[in-house]
Design a protein around this motif. Structure first.
Motif: not given
Ligand code: TRP
Length: 473
Positions: A199, A201-202, A204, A211, A215, A240-241, A279, A283
Motif C-alpha cells: 500500500t 498509496d496509503e 503517501y 509518491i 513506490y 497499489d500505485l 484520500g 483508502f
C-alpha cells in the motif's frame, strides 16, 4: 416515509441500522425544533423507537448516539474505549501492562474467535502437516471463519491468501516478517494462490513522503518479502500505485466498496474526522478490494466468489470488519481472517515497534555486531537486579523480551521450555539468556540477507507482473 420501518430492516447491516437510527433521531429533533404538527412528530418518534428496537435485535446492544455497533467500533475513537483498556488500531498500539496487550479481552471486544486446540488439530488433520509454531504458541491467536475455509478445503474447494504491507520505510524489522513467515507456511501446506498488496498509496497519504519515495520503498520491501521464500509461480505482489491503473477488476471492486460505505461508517470504524483528507477517507476501500477474487481476473480466470483468507496482525482487523460488512451487499463472500499478536519492541511489550527508532528492534539489515549490542543493551529483562536475588527468586518470563523473541524465533519446543524453566528458577541468568537469543537471531538474519541478495530487480519484476499463476480456475 413507510409506515412500518420493519419491512426492509432485516436486510440492513448493524452499521446501516445505526445510521438509520441516527438519521431518524436528527429528524425528530428537527421536527420538534421546527414546531411541526404533533401527529407528524409522533409518527417520527414511533419510527425512531421501532428503528431502535431493530437495532437492539440485530446487535444485542442498546443504541447509543455516537457509538456505532460494538464489533465494528475501533477502540481509538475515545468514546468506546474504557479507562484501563488497551489501545489497538491500525496506527496505535498501547497498553499499560508490561506483559503486553490482553488478547483474550481483544477477542471479546472485536467479536472474533479464539484459535483453540480444536481448530489447530483440525488444521493439522486437513493439511497433514504439523501446525506451525506460531499456531502452537498462540502467536496467531484469533480468527474469523477459519472453519469455513477448512470446510471448503476438505470438500476440495480452493481458496486464496491475501496479505500486505505498508511500505513506510526502506528498513524492515523482524516483527514485519511474522505475517509473511506464517503466510509462506500457509501457502505451502494448503498449496493455494497468494496475493500481497503493497500500500504505497496509503503511506503517501499518511506519511510525510512523496509518491515516488513510497513506490520505491514498495519495491525495496518486496525484496525482503520475496526473501522469505515465496514461490513465484504461486504469488502475485502488487503496488497499489501500479496495479490500480492496469487491472480491469481491482478498481471496479474498489468503487463497489466505496458505494456501500458511508463517511459516517468510516468515521466510526477508523476515527476519521472532517479534516482528514479525502484520500484517507476512501483508502479503506482499497485495502478491502483484494479480498474479492474478481480483483485478480488474470489469476482466477475472471471467477468471482473464490473465498479469501487473510493472515494479518490484529491491528488490521478494522479494515476487514468493514470488508466483511460490505461483502454480502455486493454479492461477495466474506474474507476469513487469521490474526497475530504484535511483535514486542526490545524495550518491552507495551508498544508496537517503530521503524523510525533503530534501537526499538532488530532490523533485517543489522550486522551480527549490531544484533549483539542491541540485545545486550536494550532488550528488556525480567531478571532480578543482582545475581544473588536472581538465583533466589528467579526471572519473570512474562515480561522478559528475550523470552518473547525466542518464542517467535526458536523453533525447538523442548529447548524453549527448558530455557523458560531455567530462567524462572534462577538457574539461568539474564546475560546467558540474551546470549541464546543473540545466537538464534544472528544466523537467522544473516540467512535472510543472503537470500535477499539473490533477489534482483528482475525477480521483483516477475513477482509484480500481473499474470496467471500455477493454478487452474
Ligand atoms: N495497511 C497495512 C500496513 O500498513 C498493509 C496491508 C494492506 C495489509 N493490505 C493488507 C496488511 C492485508 C495485512 C493484510 O501495513
Amino acid at each position: 416515509m413507510a409506515d412500518s420501518p420493519n419491512c426492509d430492516l432485516k436486510s440492513l447491516s448493524p452499521l446501516q441500522l445505526f445510521e438509520r437510527v441516527t438519521e431518524q433521531g436528527e429528524k425528530v429533533r428537527a421536527l420538534k425544533a421546527g414546531k411541526a404538527p404533533k401527529d407528524e412528530i409522533d409518527a417520527a418518534v414511533r419510527m425512531l423507537l421501532s428503528l431502535k428496537l431493530s437495532y437492539k435485535t440485530a446487535t444485542g446492544q442498546d443504541y447509543q448516539a455516537g457509538l456505532p455497533p460494538k464489533d465494528l467500533v475501533l477502540i481509538n475513537n475515545g468514546t468506546a474505549k474504557e479507562e484501563d483498556e488497551d489501545l489497538v488500531d491500525p496506527w496505535n498500539v498501547q497498553t499499560s501492562n508490561a506483559k503486553g496487550v490482553d488478547y483474550d479481552k481483544l477477542i471479546v471486544r472485536f467479536g472474533s474467535s479464539k484459535i483453540d486446540t480444536d481448530l489447530i488439530n483440525r488444521i493439522e488433520r486437513a493439511t497433514g502437516k504439523r501446525p506451525h509454531h506460531f499456531l502452537r504458541r498462540g502467536i496467531f491467536f484469533s480468527h474469523r471463519d477459519m472453519d469455513q475455509i477448512l470446510d471448503a478445503y476438505e470438500n476440495k474447494k480452493s481458496f486464496y491468501l491475501y496479505t500486505g504491507r505498508g511500505p513506510s520505510s526502506q528498513a524492515m524489522h523482524v516483527g514485519h516478517l511474522i505475517p509473511f513467515l506464517f503466510t509462506k507456511w500457509l501457502q505451502e501446506v494448503f498449496d493455494v494462490p497468494l496475493v500481497i498488496q503493497l500500500t504505497d498509496d496509503e503511506k503517501y497519504l499518511w506519511k510525510d513522503m512523496t509518491i515516488e519515495k513510497a513506490y520505491e520503498y514498495a519495491k525495496e520491501n518486496a525484496k525482503d518479502i520475496i526473501a522469505c521464500g515465496f514461490d513465484v509461480n504461486k504469488t502475485f505482489i502488487f503496488s497499489d500505485l501500479d496495479y490500480l491503473g492496469t487491472s480491469s477488476g481491482f478498481y471496479k471492486n474498489i468503487v463497489r466498496v466505496q458505494k456501500h460505505v458511508t463517511f459516517n461508517q468510516v468515521k466510526g470504524i477508523f476515527g476519521f474526522t472532517d479534516s482528514d483528507c479525502i484520500g484517507k477517507i476512501s483508502f479503506p476501500a482499497i485495502q478491502a478490494a483484494p479480498s474479492f477474487s474478481s480483483s485478480f481476473p488474470q489469476i482466477f480466470n475472471g471467477k468471482e466468489n473464490i473465498q479469501c483468507l487473510i493472515p494479518c496482525a490484529i491491528d488490521q482487523d478494522p479494515y476487514f470488519r468493514m470488508t466483511r460488512d460490505v461483502a454480502p451487499r455486493i454479492g461477495q463472500p466474506k474474507p476469513a481472517l487469521l490474526h497475530s499478536v504484535f511483535f514486542p519492541a526490545l524495550q518491552g511489550a507495551q508498544t508496537k515497534m517503530s521503524a523510525s527508532d533503530p534501537n526499538s528492534s532488530i532490523f533485517l539489515t543489522d550486522t551480527p555486531k549490531q544484533i549483539k549490542t542491541k540485545i545486550n543493551k536494550h532488550a528488556f529483562s525480567g531478571g532480578r537486579d543482582t545475581i544473588e536475588e536472581h538465583r533466589k527468586y528467579g526471572g519473570n518470563c512474562d515480561v522478559d523480551v528475550s523470552i518473547m523473541y525466542l518464542t517467535f524465533f526458536l523453533e525447538d519446543d523442548a529447548r524453549l521450555e527448558q530455557l523458560k524453566q531455567a530462567y524462572t528458577s534462577g538457574e539461568l541468568l539474564t546475560g546467558e539468556l540474551k546470549k541464546v537469543l543473540i545466537e538464534t537471531m544472528q544466523p537467522l538474519i544473516a540467512a535472510h540477507q543472503e537470500r535477499r541478495k539473490q533477489v534482483t530487480d528482475e525477480v521483483v519484476k516477475q513477482f509484480m507482473t500481473p499474470r496467471k499463476l500455477a493454478f487452474e480456475f
